[in-house]
Every structure is written in C-alpha cells, then in structure tokens.
Design a protein around this motif. Structure first.
Motif, PDB file in Angstrom:
ATOM      1  N   VAL A 423       0.621  -1.203  -0.189  1.00 30.78           N
ATOM      2  CA  VAL A 423      -0.086   0.013   0.105  1.00 30.78           C
ATOM      3  C   VAL A 423       0.755   1.001   0.082  1.00 30.78           C
ATOM      4  CG1 VAL A 423      -1.620   1.368   1.157  1.00 30.78           C
ATOM      5  CG2 VAL A 423      -1.969  -1.149   1.185  1.00 30.78           C
ATOM      6  N   MET A 424       1.945   1.267   0.950  1.00 32.75           N
ATOM      7  CA  MET A 424       2.842   2.517   0.894  1.00 32.75           C
ATOM      8  C   MET A 424       3.495   2.485  -0.493  1.00 32.75           C
ATOM      9  SD  MET A 424       3.946   4.250   3.054  1.00 32.75           S
ATOM     10  CE  MET A 424       5.261   4.937   4.204  1.00 32.75           C
ATOM     11  N   LEU A 425       4.046   1.609  -1.078  1.00 34.32           N
ATOM     12  CA  LEU A 425       4.726   1.567  -2.162  1.00 34.32           C
ATOM     13  C   LEU A 425       3.680   2.008  -3.232  1.00 34.32           C
ATOM     14  CD1 LEU A 425       7.184   1.113  -4.164  1.00 34.32           C
ATOM     15  CD2 LEU A 425       6.220  -1.264  -4.647  1.00 34.32           C
ATOM     16  N   SER A 426       2.421   1.724  -3.411  1.00 37.28           N
ATOM     17  CA  SER A 426       1.473   2.482  -4.361  1.00 37.28           C
ATOM     18  C   SER A 426       1.164   3.951  -4.114  1.00 37.28           C
ATOM     19  CB  SER A 426      -0.038   1.530  -4.381  1.00 37.28           C
ATOM     20  OG  SER A 426      -0.330   1.172  -3.072  1.00 37.28           O
ATOM     21  N   LEU A 427       1.348   4.236  -2.883  1.00 33.95           N
ATOM     22  CA  LEU A 427       1.067   5.613  -2.617  1.00 33.95           C
ATOM     23  C   LEU A 427       2.452   6.552  -3.383  1.00 33.95           C
ATOM     24  CD1 LEU A 427      -0.176   5.612   1.056  1.00 33.95           C
ATOM     25  CD2 LEU A 427      -1.307   6.329  -0.878  1.00 33.95           C
ATOM     26  N   TYR A 428       3.461   5.902  -3.065  1.00 35.59           N
ATOM     27  CA  TYR A 428       4.685   6.666  -3.807  1.00 35.59           C
ATOM     28  C   TYR A 428       4.412   6.584  -5.327  1.00 35.59           C
ATOM     29  CZ  TYR A 428       7.785   7.172   0.230  1.00 35.59           C
ATOM     30  OH  TYR A 428       8.044   7.684   1.404  1.00 35.59           O
ATOM     31  N   VAL A 429       3.873   5.189  -5.920  1.00 39.44           N
ATOM     32  CA  VAL A 429       3.745   5.224  -7.096  1.00 39.44           C
ATOM     33  C   VAL A 429       2.621   6.299  -7.656  1.00 39.44           C
ATOM     34  CG1 VAL A 429       2.992   3.670  -9.163  1.00 39.44           C
ATOM     35  CG2 VAL A 429       4.531   2.799  -7.413  1.00 39.44           C
ATOM     36  N   LEU A 430       1.822   6.342  -7.024  1.00 39.50           N
ATOM     37  CA  LEU A 430       0.741   7.144  -7.463  1.00 39.50           C
ATOM     38  C   LEU A 430       1.168   8.846  -7.327  1.00 39.50           C
ATOM     39  CD1 LEU A 430      -2.532   7.169  -7.425  1.00 39.50           C
ATOM     40  CD2 LEU A 430      -2.513   7.804  -5.051  1.00 39.50           C
ATOM     41  N   GLY A 431       1.956   9.325  -6.526  1.00 38.42           N
ATOM     42  CA  GLY A 431       2.632  10.565  -6.656  1.00 38.42           C
ATOM     43  C   GLY A 431       3.453  10.637  -7.917  1.00 38.42           C
ATOM     44  N   PHE A 432       4.272   9.733  -8.106  1.00 40.34           N
ATOM     45  CA  PHE A 432       5.134   9.676  -9.117  1.00 40.34           C
ATOM     46  C   PHE A 432       4.454   9.560 -10.652  1.00 40.34           C
ATOM     47  CE2 PHE A 432       8.185   7.401 -12.236  1.00 40.34           C
ATOM     48  CZ  PHE A 432       9.088   8.237 -12.135  1.00 40.34           C
ATOM     49  N   VAL A 433       3.247   8.895 -10.510  1.00 43.55           N
ATOM     50  CA  VAL A 433       2.588   9.136 -12.079  1.00 43.55           C
ATOM     51  C   VAL A 433       1.795  10.371 -11.906  1.00 43.55           C
ATOM     52  CG1 VAL A 433       0.430   8.168 -12.851  1.00 43.55           C
ATOM     53  CG2 VAL A 433       2.103   6.500 -12.011  1.00 43.55           C
ATOM     54  N   ALA A 434       1.263  11.075 -10.870  1.00 41.21           N
ATOM     55  CA  ALA A 434       0.880  12.285 -10.952  1.00 41.21           C
ATOM     56  C   ALA A 434       1.821  13.238 -11.445  1.00 41.21           C
ATOM     57  CB  ALA A 434       0.133  12.560  -9.438  1.00 41.21           C
ATOM     58  N   ALA A 435       3.038  13.039 -11.056  1.00 39.65           N
ATOM     59  CA  ALA A 435       4.173  14.146 -11.370  1.00 39.65           C
ATOM     60  C   ALA A 435       4.301  14.030 -12.914  1.00 39.65           C
ATOM     61  CB  ALA A 435       5.224  13.853 -10.564  1.00 39.65           C
ATOM     62  N   LEU A 436       4.336  12.806 -13.382  1.00 35.86           N
ATOM     63  CA  LEU A 436       4.608  12.446 -14.564  1.00 35.86           C
ATOM     64  C   LEU A 436       3.403  12.893 -15.648  1.00 35.86           C
ATOM     65  CD1 LEU A 436       6.569   9.108 -15.113  1.00 35.86           C
ATOM     66  CD2 LEU A 436       7.366  11.239 -14.613  1.00 35.86           C
ATOM     67  N   GLY A 437       2.245  12.724 -15.139  1.00 35.05           N
ATOM     68  CA  GLY A 437       1.094  12.851 -16.097  1.00 35.05           C
ATOM     69  C   GLY A 437       1.086  14.559 -15.961  1.00 35.05           C
ATOM     70  N   THR A 438       1.293  15.266 -14.885  1.00 37.81           N
ATOM     71  CA  THR A 438       1.309  16.736 -14.728  1.00 37.81           C
ATOM     72  C   THR A 438       2.269  17.278 -15.839  1.00 37.81           C
ATOM     73  OG1 THR A 438       0.277  16.644 -12.759  1.00 37.81           O
ATOM     74  CG2 THR A 438       1.179  18.597 -13.281  1.00 37.81           C
ATOM     75  N   ALA A 439       3.470  16.769 -15.650  1.00 32.96           N
ATOM     76  CA  ALA A 439       4.309  17.356 -16.624  1.00 32.96           C
ATOM     77  C   ALA A 439       4.367  17.065 -18.077  1.00 32.96           C
ATOM     78  CB  ALA A 439       5.959  16.352 -16.251  1.00 32.96           C
ATOM     79  N   TRP A 440       3.677  15.760 -18.222  1.00 31.03           N
ATOM     80  CA  TRP A 440       3.041  15.757 -19.781  1.00 31.03           C
ATOM     81  C   TRP A 440       2.138  16.798 -20.216  1.00 31.03           C
ATOM     82  CZ3 TRP A 440      -1.403  14.479 -21.834  1.00 31.03           C
ATOM     83  CH2 TRP A 440      -1.510  14.071 -23.533  1.00 31.03           C
ATOM     84  N   LEU A 441       1.237  16.938 -19.297  1.00 26.02           N
ATOM     85  CA  LEU A 441       0.167  18.136 -19.591  1.00 26.02           C
ATOM     86  C   LEU A 441       0.783  19.439 -19.815  1.00 26.02           C
ATOM     87  CD1 LEU A 441      -2.984  17.676 -17.058  1.00 26.02           C
ATOM     88  CD2 LEU A 441      -2.804  17.847 -19.583  1.00 26.02           C
ATOM     89  N   LEU A 442       1.758  19.810 -18.671  1.00 26.17           N
ATOM     90  CA  LEU A 442       2.612  21.277 -19.018  1.00 26.17           C
ATOM     91  C   LEU A 442       3.343  21.264 -20.209  1.00 26.17           C
ATOM     92  CD1 LEU A 442       3.574  21.250 -15.217  1.00 26.17           C
ATOM     93  CD2 LEU A 442       2.026  22.933 -16.404  1.00 26.17           C
ATOM     94  N   LYS A 443       4.197  20.121 -20.427  1.00 26.21           N
ATOM     95  CA  LYS A 443       4.949  20.266 -21.394  1.00 26.21           C
ATOM     96  C   LYS A 443       4.210  20.251 -22.906  1.00 26.21           C
ATOM     97  CE  LYS A 443       8.675  20.085 -21.834  1.00 26.21           C
ATOM     98  NZ  LYS A 443       9.392  21.604 -21.979  1.00 26.21           N
ATOM     99  N   SER A 444       2.916  19.782 -23.005  1.00 30.02           N
ATOM    100  CA  SER A 444       2.155  19.608 -24.194  1.00 30.02           C
ATOM    101  C   SER A 444       1.286  20.801 -24.268  1.00 30.02           C
ATOM    102  CB  SER A 444       1.517  18.270 -24.498  1.00 30.02           C
ATOM    103  OG  SER A 444       0.670  17.918 -23.179  1.00 30.02           O
ATOM    104  N   SER A 445       1.353  21.729 -23.202  1.00 32.54           N
ATOM    105  CA  SER A 445       0.479  22.954 -23.284  1.00 32.54           C
ATOM    106  C   SER A 445       1.169  24.109 -23.227  1.00 32.54           C
ATOM    107  CB  SER A 445      -0.586  22.820 -22.451  1.00 32.54           C
ATOM    108  OG  SER A 445      -0.290  22.595 -20.950  1.00 32.54           O
TER     109      SER A 445
END
Lengths: 635, 106
Positions: A423-445
C-alpha cells in the motif's frame, strides 16, 4: 606572520570594500563534483550538503574559515562550473559571484581552485579563465591520495611554475594537505601585487573564450608537468555492467525500491512502536506525578500527545534517509537518471529532471532548488511544478499512521513483501504518476519546448562513508525535532486552547468543534469527519502537522482519550475515509515552505498559486473517488 | 558557424595526427558501436550547448570511446579523458568523428 591588523578597521558588514593585497573573502571554484563542498565543510566546520553527483551545490554558500582558525576570513562555496559562461542557472550564480556582481555576497579577493586530480588534464581547462581573473589563486589538486594510489602522478612544482601560482595536493575527504591553504592565506595577507607571475608576463594564458585554445594550453601543461592519469577505476565499469544492464539494471532498481519499503515497515515499524511506547510511558509517568487538572490536561493530553504522535515516526524517517544517503553518496543517482531518461523523454522532460525528482523523496524544497542544473528554462519550470507530487518524508507520518491503523499485516510474497509495504509503495507510485502526468500536460501545453539536450556526467562509484551517512542522519533528525518543537508544538497548544474554550462545554461545542462542524459538509463525501477537517487546515503549514493535530484532538475527546491514536482512528473512520485521506495527502500541496521556494525560484506568485489550486482540486477529486469506490466495492 | 571553422583549421595545424590514427573513416558519434573509439572532428550544435560540450572535452582531436548504452538503448555513455558522460542520440548525432580501427594505439 600576517599583518591583517595593519589596515584601518572597517565597518562590520558582509560586503566589505576591497583593499589591495588584503584578503577578506576567498571563493572555492572548480568543476562540478570536484569536492568543493567537502572542502568547504572541512574549512568552515559547517555542514553544506555533499554527495557524489555533479550539481549538488546550486547556490553560493558563505561561511567563516573556522576550521583552520581564520574566523576573520569569509569562504564562499560556489556551484561547479566548466568555464566562465553562464550555461545554466547554477553556473550563472557562480560566475556572478566571481565577478562580484551578486548582491549581498562580497566579491572574492582570493581563489581556491579545486581540481579533481583524477581528471586533471581536462579540469585544467578551467584554470585558464580563472587565472585570467587576476586574483591571488591557490590550485588544489583534490583526491590526490586516490590518484597516487592508482598509479597517477604529477609534478606539482612544475605545475606551479607553469601556472604562476602555488599548487598543493590535498584530500578534502580525509582533510589531508589543508595546511597549504593556511600558508597561502597567511602569505597572501601581506600586501603584494596579486599574481606577480601573470602581471610580469612570465606565464602565458590561452586566448580567452575559446575552449579549443584552453584545451591545447591544458594539454601542453599536463605534458610538461609529466601528468600521468591514474588507471581508471575498473570497479565503476564492472558495477555499471550490472546496474546499467539491459535487463538486470531496471530489475535491480525495482528490487531496491521494494526492499526499502519493506525495511521501513519490517524494521522501522517495530522501532517506531517501541519508541512510541517509551514516549507514552514518559507522558503517563509525568501525568501521574502532576495529578489531574487543567495543567495536566494541557501538558499531557494536549502537547505531549500531539508532539509525541509525530515524534514516533523518527526511526522510520531516519531509515528512509539512510537509504537516500547511500543512493546519493555512492554515485547511483546519476545512473538512475540515465535509466529513467527514456521515460522522462516520452513525457517531454529532460532526463536530468529525474535527479531533482528523486531527491524530492526527501523534501521538495531542496529538490526545487536542484532544478537549477536543468539548462532549459521551460523544462526547469515543469520540473519545479511537478516536484511536490513526489512523496516527501513529511507525508510519511500520516501514511504510516493510517496504514498501521487500517491495513492488516498480511504477507504477499512470503515474508519478503507485505500488504502494508505494498500500500505504501502504491502511494509513492501514485505521486510519481501524478508528477509524470502533470509534466506531460504542462509540456504539451503552456510549457511546450523543443527537446533539450541531455548531458550528464557519470561520477565514479564511491563507498559511502559512515561519517557522511551519520552526519546526514543527525542533520535530518535535528530538522525533524526542530519542526516538532516549533510548528507542531505551537499548533497543538493553540488547538488545545481552542478545544477547551468556551469552558464547561464538550469538544463538539468548543471553538474548534464549531469550526470543524462548519467545514464538515464539504469534506463528508470524502469520508472525513470534522477532526480530519481541522487536520487538513492545520497541515497547510506542513504535512506532518496533521498527525499532531489528530493526536491532540483525539486526546481532548473523552470518548477516545484512553485509546491510542491508531485505535481512536479505527473507532472513528471507515476504511474508505482512511484511504481517501492518504490519497488526499499524496496530491495536495500542504506545505508553506514549498510554496515559498516555488515563488522564489520562478520569481512570480502566479506559478505557486496555479500549482496550489491544481494540486488541491486534484487531491479533493481523487480522495472523493477513492472513498466512493471503496464504499461501493469493498464490503 | 563555429563547427565549420574548427573543421577547416584543424587539418592544417594537426595534420600529422591524421597519419597516426591509421585507417579511419568519417562517421557520426551516434553510429559508433560499443567499444569503438572515435576521434572528434567537429561539432554542429546550437551555440550554448556546443560551448558546454567543448568545455567538457568534446573538442577536435579528442578521443571518445563508446562505453555502453542505457537499458532503453538511449542515451549512450561515452568515455572521454577518463570520465564518463551520457548523451542522447540527438546530441551524439551532431558530433562528427573519425572512427579508429585500433582503439589502443595512443
């Protein structure tokens, strides 16, 4: 010996006027990862962060030369540079300080040029523009012990003649050869024209601004001074053969990450529990001595419960930092960036952004500063904006608390990996995925940019020393304790008072209870009660404050007073609410220090405001979804 | 362009170096196989990046060895002057090299 008292006394301000021949301020200059900060710590007795990758220092640091008994002198540590061009933000800082153009930092009047003697031929190139500054300079060949041990050598006397300035072999890590610096500073304190040899035209510098002529000059000098490069460290190649292997590399990376989470739970949790028992025992003992009354209620149920509920996580946080320390000091961090470059590129970010993002696992504030090594401004801003999504250590207390209270300790892969760690690891992964997704949004806009080059120097592997690892832990422990002793202490006192005013009402009728019930409708769909709501408000100061807040509020509630915090939470929250809370914390930007540093680094309120709004909305929506999904599908 | 200037004047000054390296052919750094050594001929990158790389040692006549590729096949780690630096294919493609048949002659 020195005549530093011969000049008239000047006013005690940081920026003192230059007096010819008189040294007040010394700057440490050198290529990245040549050991300037290690030397700075030796010479000043301060604890500037050091690690084994280029670009650890990203701004100037100033200290007194206490380490060699010259507290009258100021030493400036600078970010590493390859030349005197401002290629990236951190290099710009170094160049501005050297030219005396940095407001608030005195212009240096002597230079300690630190070169890595393992790569002297290349590093000598920097000597050309630095010597051309015309300041008294001492060239320090760092890691010379390593060079000699590996069969390298150089004629330092000949080198000093070639360069026209003194040269000394040192080892900053071991503190060897530092007396040469004392001699240099004492000698140069006598009024004399700086760099006599250069002034008299006895040495010749290459054409300025042309790396090719620097190179020829440096090669010529290395040959004439009989520089023999040490045999390269075969270990680094062998280790990289495994750690950067096509299949083993990524697998080992994942295995290490799994192991860390498991260790934080299997070793860290019992340590934290034991520490918690001790803290509670002490509290109960003191409470018994004082006898019942409002003082006892304030001190024990209010302050002690609040502060102790955060303090118990100290062992686990230190374990995490031990791991981060090994990662940074060994040289593996740069390899991780290399492995991740492909992923980073697919979302439009520079692979170099991975280093700040990984260090954001400790804390987003230094990570945001570390983005200064990213040359492209848009890449840099995108990294700044997504860094707070990475799971920093301030989230650890609330994660640990909720997981320990609501997730059963069930093995998944035998004893190797448990449900809690998962569960702990999935919370870390969640944060990381949110970071990557947001970066992708920013970099494509809004931050669209052509792909920037990825130029990353890979340091040689080094075994982390016990000394440097323990210093890190001590420093980190201090930060954590200071936080508990200031912010969390203050919040718990205010909360206790507000939960007891007006007098002779129950908790729900108190000021804090009414505020909580006022905001409760907004957070009810997330599965939160009003106590959690108060925690969300106070945690805007810093994330770990929520645990202290809950400790104080449940301690003030007669219904849960006798229970431990975990039991009290189980009594009061559903699984959906508990998981929604950790998801909320994975996304929300609950940290005033981060807001402040984003404002400073982007030089505008617009970015932190956008970031705060975006992260808060995302946190709310994600927490709502989590609670609703668990409500409908689990049970 | 800086790159052209460098390419044109190295031939005059360092002419004898050409003979030392034995048989060689022109190629791009990104195309070299792992374990091979190339001698830098010229760089053709935007000004700032080019300057930065040159300060790191990517200069005409510098010997670069291809050490290994990252697990995903890109970037590639190069060894130059006894230190290792990773470059993406895009960047390495802009560096022209002479490929050496015998890596250990010098």
């Amino acid at each position: 010996m020195s005549d530093c008292c011969s000049t008239t006394a000047t006013i005690e301000v940081p920026v003192e006027p230059r007096v010819a021949g008189r040294i007040r301020t010394v700057a440490l200059v050198g290529p990245p990862n040549s050991g300037k900060s290690t030397l700075f710590n030796r010479l000043t007795g301060l604890r500037q962060k050091v690690a084994n990758y280029p670009g650890v220092t990203v701004e100037q640091r100033v200290g007194r030369l206490n380490g060699i008994g010259r507290s009258d002198l100021t030493l400036i540590d600078l970010p590493g540079i390859y030349g005197l061009d401002s290629y990236s933000e951190d290099a710009r800082v170094a160049v501005e300080v050297l030219h005396g153009e940095m407001p608030g930092t005195p212009a240096p009047d002597a230079i300690l040029l630190v070169l890595d003697s393992l790569q002297l031929r290349r590093q000598l190139m920097l000597a050309a523009p630095v010597l051309a500054l015309g300041l008294p300079t001492l060239v320090l060949l760092n890691m010379s012990d390593l060079m000699e041990a590996r069969g390298g050598r150089v004629d330092t006397l000949a080198l000093a003649q070639e360069l026209g300035v003194p040269v000394a072999k040192i080892s900053a890590t071991r503190g060897a050869g530092l007396d040469s610096i004392t001699h240099f500073l004492n000698r140069k304190a006598e009024p004399e024209t700086p760099n006599v040899a250069l002034a008299a035209g006895r040495i010749e510098l290459p054409v300025m601004g042309n790396p090719r002529s620097y190179r020829q000059w440096a090669t010529g000098i290395s040959t004439r001074t009989k520089y023999k490069a040490p045999i390269s460290n075969e270990w680094t190649k062998r280790i990289d053969g495994v750690l950067l292997h096509r299949i083993w590399g990524p697998l080992i990376f994942l295995a290490v990450v799994f192991a860390v989470f498991q260790v934080v739970f299997s070793i860290g949790q019992p340590l934290s529990d034991g520490f918690g028992d001790v803290l509670n025992g002490v509290g109960a003992r003191i409470g018994a001595l004082m006898g019942p009354g409002w003082v006892e209620s304030l001190l024990i149920d209010g302050i002690w419960r609040g502060v102790a509920s955060v303090l118990v996580f100290l062992p686990q946080i230190l374990l995490l930092f031990l791991f981060i320390g090994v990662l940074e000091d060994s040289g593996y961090l740069a390899r991780a960036a290399l492995i991740a470059d492909r992923v980073m590129r697919s979302i439009g970010l520079n692979g170099k952004a991975f280093i700040p993002l990984l260090s954001a696992y400790a804390c987003a504030v230094p990570a945001i500063m570390a983005t200064r090594t990213i040359e492209n401004k848009r890449d840099r801003f995108a990294t700044i904006l997504v860094a707070p999504f990475m799971t920093c250590s301030a989230r650890l207390p609330i994660y640990m608390l909720m997981i320990a209270a609501f997730i059963p300790n069930r093995p998944i892969l035998g004893d190797l990996f448990g449900l809690r760690a998962a569960v702990m690891l999935s919370l870390y992964v969640l944060g990381f995925v949110a970071a990557l997704g947001t970066a992708w949004l920013l970099k494509s806009s809004i931050l669209k940019a052509s792909s920037a080059p990825f130029i990353l120097e890979l340091p040689q592997y080094r075994l982390p020393t016990v000394r440097s690892l323990s210093l890190r832990l001590v420093d980190r422990g201090k930060v954590f304790l200071r936080q508990a002793g200031t912010v969390i202490l203050a919040v718990t006192i205010v909360l206790w008072v507000m939960s007891h005013v007006p007098f002779h009402t129950d908790l729900a009728g108190s000021v804090i209870g009414r505020i909580g019930q006022f905001i409760e409708p907004a957070i009810k769909p997330l599965g939160f009660n009003w106590k959690i709501g108060i925690g969300l408000l106070t945690s805007v100061m810093a994330r770990e404050v929520i645990v202290g807040t809950l400790g104080t509020l449940y301690g003030a509630d007669p219904a849960t007073q006798s229970l431990g915090l975990q039991a009290a939470l189980r009594h009061d929250l559903t699984l959906g609410g508990a998981m929604a809370l950790v998801v909320f914390f994975a996304f929300a930007m609950q940290c005033t220090s981060t807001i402040a540093i984003v404002r400073r680094e982007t030089n505008s309120w617009r970015w932190p405001a956008l970031q705060f709004a975006y992260m808060s909305v995302l946190a709310y929506v994600a927490a709502l979804a989590t609670n609703q999904v668990i409500l409908h599908f689990v049970r | 362009m800086v790159a052209i200037a460098l390419l044109s004047d190295f031939g005059v000054e360092d002419g004898e170096e050409l003979d030392l390296s034995g048989a060689w052919k022109l190629s791009l750094l990104s195309e070299l196989a792992i374990g091979t050594v190339g001698v830098v001929e010229s760089l053709d990158l935007p000004g700032e990046i080019q300057h930065h790389l040159m300060h790191m040692g990517f200069l005409p006549e510098a010997r670069v060895m291809v050490v290994r590729r990252a697990p995903a096949g890109d970037p590639t780690v190069y060894s130059i002057d006894g230190f290792e630096v990773a470059l993406r294919r895009d960047t390495a493609r802009a560096i022209r090299v002479r490929e050496c048949e015998t890596p250990d002659t010098r």
